[in-house]
Motif scaffolding. Sequence first.
Motif, PDB file in Angstrom:
ATOM      1  N   ARG B  61       1.030  -1.230   0.463  1.00 47.19           N
ATOM      2  CA  ARG B  61      -0.019   0.309  -0.065  1.00 47.19           C
ATOM      3  C   ARG B  61       0.574   1.042  -0.239  1.00 47.19           C
ATOM      4  O   ARG B  61       0.515   2.510  -0.598  1.00 47.19           O
ATOM      5  N   VAL B  70      -1.878   2.007  -8.889  1.00 47.33           N
ATOM      6  CA  VAL B  70      -3.097   2.158  -8.068  1.00 47.33           C
ATOM      7  C   VAL B  70      -3.705   4.017  -8.899  1.00 47.33           C
ATOM      8  O   VAL B  70      -4.726   4.036  -9.463  1.00 47.33           O
ATOM      9  N   ARG B  78      -9.359   0.628 -11.533  1.00 50.26           N
ATOM     10  CA  ARG B  78      -9.389   0.436  -9.628  1.00 50.26           C
ATOM     11  C   ARG B  78     -10.240  -0.486  -9.355  1.00 50.26           C
ATOM     12  O   ARG B  78     -10.272  -1.804  -8.127  1.00 50.26           O
ATOM     13  N   GLY B  82      -9.356  -4.326  -7.002  1.00 43.97           N
ATOM     14  CA  GLY B  82      -9.716  -4.067  -5.783  1.00 43.97           C
ATOM     15  C   GLY B  82     -10.585  -5.396  -5.007  1.00 43.97           C
ATOM     16  O   GLY B  82     -10.284  -6.255  -4.781  1.00 43.97           O
ATOM     17  N   GLY B  86      -9.662  -8.579  -3.274  1.00 49.46           N
ATOM     18  CA  GLY B  86     -10.009  -8.398  -2.234  1.00 49.46           C
ATOM     19  C   GLY B  86     -11.224 -10.218  -2.202  1.00 49.46           C
ATOM     20  O   GLY B  86     -11.181 -10.197  -1.297  1.00 49.46           O
TER      21      GLY B  86
END
Lengths: 304, 220
Positions: B61, B70, B78, B82, B86
Amino acid sequence: MRASPTLRHFVGPLELIHAQAGPRLLRLTRLGIFALWIVKLLLDPLWRLAELPRELFQPIGILALLPAGALDALLTPGGLAALLILTLAVLVLGLTDRAFAPVSTLAAILLTAYSCLIRGFGPAVHTDIVLLLAVYALAGFAWADGLALRFGKKSVGGGSSYPLVTIVAMLCLSYCLVGLNRTIAGGLSVFTGDTMEVWAIDASLRGYYFNTNVGWHVPEWPWVVLMLRSGLPFITLFEITAPLCVASPHYRWVFIPVMLSFHLLSLVFMNIFFFDDMFLYLLLIDWSRHFPLLRAKAGQVHPP
Amino acid sequence: MITDPPRRPGWGPRGPALRVSLLGLAVAFCLALIVWLVSFAVPLRVAGQAYLLLVVVLAFRYWPPMIRLVASMPVPHRVVFGVLIGAMILGHYTLNARSYFPYVAWEIFPFVREDDPVTAREFIATTESGRKVRLLVEQLFPSIVQFNPPLDGDGNPLPAMGPLVQSLARVYNEHHADDPVREVDLMIMAVQLHPPAGESRAQPSCELLQHYDILSGPSS
């Protein structure tokens, strides 16, 4: 104390993999992944599953949402052959790169159904899951490209690198989760004692498609026992640190031979082979850095 | 006047970066403490993995090339990025390998095994000419990567075992019409991890669990 230049040289540069990837590399990746699925399906006599007793089938994933009548129709020789032929046809269409977003989405749905089907007669094994997720990534980013272009973007800078980075990240994340799970859930005891020998004998007695018939001899060979016992923590460390492949070229050149050796030894001693992952390892090589032909043009690369 | 030679920038953190690193370490220690405390309510298997995964995710991150990647992505990209990553992480924390496939719990050799002897059920068939062959579900049905025979908690065959054996024999015979299978024995194979002194481990020991006649169905 300052780290020596030797250590700095050993660690090497930290660069995002596929940051310079161009449309040609993305196209090759699409071709490779779809071709690999086609080969897998061509080698699979799926219709034979209709011979197995229906009561052994426990639907998983999206197949569990189907009504029993639809499942009964699917689990006939005709139903299984139709699924196989339809999936093959869609995958072949995907090779042409025409209307890639809807075609790859359809391929993703059909391949999910296929993957659920072949796991309905046994445990939900992990082989080819990342290859399936790679199709999801190719489909998802194809739709995203279309949406971005439709809503104002003239071009998607670095668009070719996004799916490639995502596929590599998913491959590495799968290893990382396996390693973390083993370390936390199993604890230190997994790495000591007879656990690896038991797994090797158990897998060897089971058979699987590849059947080397070697693993159950393991306790007779002390050096193999030593290799298995010391290898598990070593490999687990590589699994947990796999996400470094996204960032470190030097780490990738260690990771690839180590994990290839691990997978080959798993085949010899445990009859287990994740050959799909072996092909995905090709994406751990940053091709666009070595071959200008596969690089994006200046305006298409995201800021370094 | 003697002046010190200019110092080359070093590899490790120093100055403000060192303070940030120390702060990071302190935060990591506090988080680990919290994980240990909540492990009384949340299983350590979940909390511990979540903590370690958080460390990995945070490392990326705040890694500038990943931030730039990103940041350069349009919103739809994005979202896709994600959702894919995720969902994989969420799927793992369902601790469920079947319901949300392909978003599964990633478990390979995740627990200690100490069984001795190690046992397995095998189908040993006898052909018309008297030859013994091993029937492997994964070879006769190559779609199936791994198969668990239908057994109850004590390892005895369930009623589905009979039809399964008939299916195995049928598919085998389709490809070996010249020497078909006539009977199948369900055997328990056992390999001793630590055999008594002087006892050989040259072959796994075999014990008959059930006999199946392919022409007339299963018999006990």
